[in-house]
Design a protein around this motif. Structure first.
Motif, PDB file in Angstrom:
ATOM      1  N   LEU A 164      -3.144   4.896   6.223  1.00 22.95           N
ATOM      2  CA  LEU A 164      -2.414   6.127   5.058  1.00 22.95           C
ATOM      3  C   LEU A 164      -3.085   7.686   5.857  1.00 22.95           C
ATOM      4  N   SER A 165      -3.952   7.342   5.957  1.00 29.37           N
ATOM      5  CA  SER A 165      -4.513   8.949   6.280  1.00 29.37           C
ATOM      6  C   SER A 165      -3.677   9.219   7.855  1.00 29.37           C
ATOM      7  N   PHE A 166      -3.767   8.507   8.525  1.00 32.86           N
ATOM      8  CA  PHE A 166      -3.111   8.784  10.210  1.00 32.86           C
ATOM      9  C   PHE A 166      -1.346   9.204   9.786  1.00 32.86           C
ATOM     10  N   LEU A 167      -1.283   8.405   8.548  1.00 35.89           N
ATOM     11  CA  LEU A 167       0.663   8.257   8.462  1.00 35.89           C
ATOM     12  C   LEU A 167       0.806   9.556   7.302  1.00 35.89           C
ATOM     13  N   ALA A 204       1.028  -1.112   0.321  1.00 34.18           N
ATOM     14  CA  ALA A 204      -0.205   0.276  -0.317  1.00 34.18           C
ATOM     15  C   ALA A 204       1.023   0.877   0.233  1.00 34.18           C
ATOM     16  N   LEU A 205       1.968   1.342   0.258  1.00 35.04           N
ATOM     17  CA  LEU A 205       2.739   2.330   0.808  1.00 35.04           C
ATOM     18  C   LEU A 205       3.462   2.955  -0.433  1.00 35.04           C
ATOM     19  N   ILE A 206       4.241   1.491  -1.287  1.00 37.70           N
ATOM     20  CA  ILE A 206       4.385   1.867  -2.261  1.00 37.70           C
ATOM     21  C   ILE A 206       3.807   2.079  -3.413  1.00 37.70           C
ATOM     22  N   ALA A 207       2.451   1.751  -3.294  1.00 40.74           N
ATOM     23  CA  ALA A 207       1.205   2.424  -4.433  1.00 40.74           C
ATOM     24  C   ALA A 207       0.685   3.764  -4.117  1.00 40.74           C
ATOM     25  N   ILE A 208       1.011   4.004  -2.813  1.00 33.39           N
ATOM     26  CA  ILE A 208       0.363   5.325  -2.700  1.00 33.39           C
ATOM     27  C   ILE A 208       1.699   6.317  -3.107  1.00 33.39           C
ATOM     28  N   VAL A 209       3.283   6.371  -2.344  1.00 33.87           N
ATOM     29  CA  VAL A 209       4.050   7.181  -2.792  1.00 33.87           C
ATOM     30  C   VAL A 209       4.275   6.794  -4.535  1.00 33.87           C
ATOM     31  N   THR A 210       3.872   5.838  -5.343  1.00 32.99           N
ATOM     32  CA  THR A 210       4.005   6.267  -6.261  1.00 32.99           C
ATOM     33  C   THR A 210       2.743   6.834  -6.872  1.00 32.99           C
ATOM     34  N   LEU A 211       2.119   6.868  -6.706  1.00 30.64           N
ATOM     35  CA  LEU A 211       0.356   7.077  -6.892  1.00 30.64           C
ATOM     36  C   LEU A 211       0.132   9.088  -7.157  1.00 30.64           C
ATOM     37  N   GLY A 212       0.926   9.120  -5.970  1.00 30.64           N
ATOM     38  CA  GLY A 212       0.190  10.152  -4.919  1.00 30.64           C
ATOM     39  C   GLY A 212      -0.405  10.272  -4.110  1.00 30.64           C
TER      40      GLY A 212
END
Length: 291
Positions: free
Chosen positions: A226-229, A139-147
């Motif tokens: 993810l929102s907490f981070l 999830a972190l890799i995906a959200i960092v890549t996607l924004g």
């Protein structure tokens, strides 16, 4: 669910827990849908937010003409309102991502089982690679890549969840392919799509149905994480996770209410979804005791 199933659920402690959890989930959904009508203020509207009332304790009478029953956050937003509107975002993200992930995963799993060969090898190697990694890492890799952004969070959760459905459905579909009804359909030269959609898919759906409520709870928790981070929903668009995160830094100053009440709402939502998922699994999984 049939009436006899509901009666059976009430006869045992698991049934009471299932029923109460289902009622609680229905209550969450109704509150989320009715948020614009019952929320004391719109936390998206800056004209309804009074900055001088930021971090007001629970029970304080505000300038808006109503009492802040659960206090306000550091931006001056009413906590009750942020919880109600946060439920809308959390449920929308979770339900949308879980539904799309289930559709993609079930399609991939059935396709891998039916066509076999390089199709099966290709799909399952991707599934094996993804499932070998921790969920939060994917999830972190995906959200960092996607924004950041709500649509990106939905896509990230889909990427995380689809492989689980594919693995489970493929296993069931493989056991169904060797059965006489599939061989008969092939001998009759029925179209491939008809065999898959009308014969193979319906008989492979039971484990996917038991997965959906469980994965829905995971989606709520993942969005909140993810929102907490700070990688999920922006702070100006409150979800339950971002609301908890916004008050975390104020815990040491005694402003517990900013994180506590949204955190309790989040806990209740995830717990009730998981209890319902467990009840569905017990009912549909033949290896479990019927409830």
């Amino acid at each position: 669910m049939k009436a006899d199933t509901i009666r059976a659920l009430w006869k045992r402690p698991q049934g009471h827990r299932f029923s109460l959890s289902a009622i609680l989930i229905a209550g969450y959904i109704l509150l989320a849908l009715a948020a614009p009508l019952i929320a004391p203020q719109n936390p998206y509207d800056p004209l309804q937010i009074y900055g001088w009332e930021a971090s007001s304790p629970p029970g304080m009478f505000g300038g808006g003409g109503y009492t802040y029953m659960l206090g306000t956050d550091a931006l001056g937003r009413d906590i009750v309102s942020t919880i109600l509107y946060g439920l809308r975002i959390s449920l929308m993200v979770s339900i949308t991502s879980t539904a799309i992930a289930a559709l993609i995963g079930i399609t991939a799993g059935v396709s891998a089982a039916y066509f076999g060969g390089w199709v099966d090898a290709f799909i399952m190697r991707i599934v094996d690679l993804q499932l070998s990694l921790p969920t939060i890492l994917v999830a972190l890799i995906a959200i960092v890549t996607l924004g950041p952004g709500i649509d990106r969070i939905i896509l990230a959760i889909i990427i995380v969840q689809w492989a689980t459905y594919a693995r489970v459905v493929r296993g069931v579909a493989l056991s169904e392919i060797g059965k006489p009804y599939v061989d008969a359909a092939r001998l009759l030269r029925l179209p491939t799509m008809r065999i898959v959609l009308r014969h193979l898919l319906p008989n492979s759906m039971a484990p996917a149905i038991t997965l959906i409520p469980i994965e829905l709870g995971h989606a709520v928790a993942l969005e909140a994480t993810l929102s907490f981070l700070g990688l999920g929903v922006p702070v100006d668009k409150p979800s339950l996770g971002s609301t908890v995160a916004s008050g975390f830094q104020y815990l040491l100053t005694g402003q517990y209410w900013i994180s506590l009440f949204p955190g309790l709402a989040l806990f209740g939502l995830i717990a009730s979804i998981n209890f319902v998922g467990e009840g569905v699994r017990r009912r549909l999984d033949p290896r479990s005791h019927s409830i």
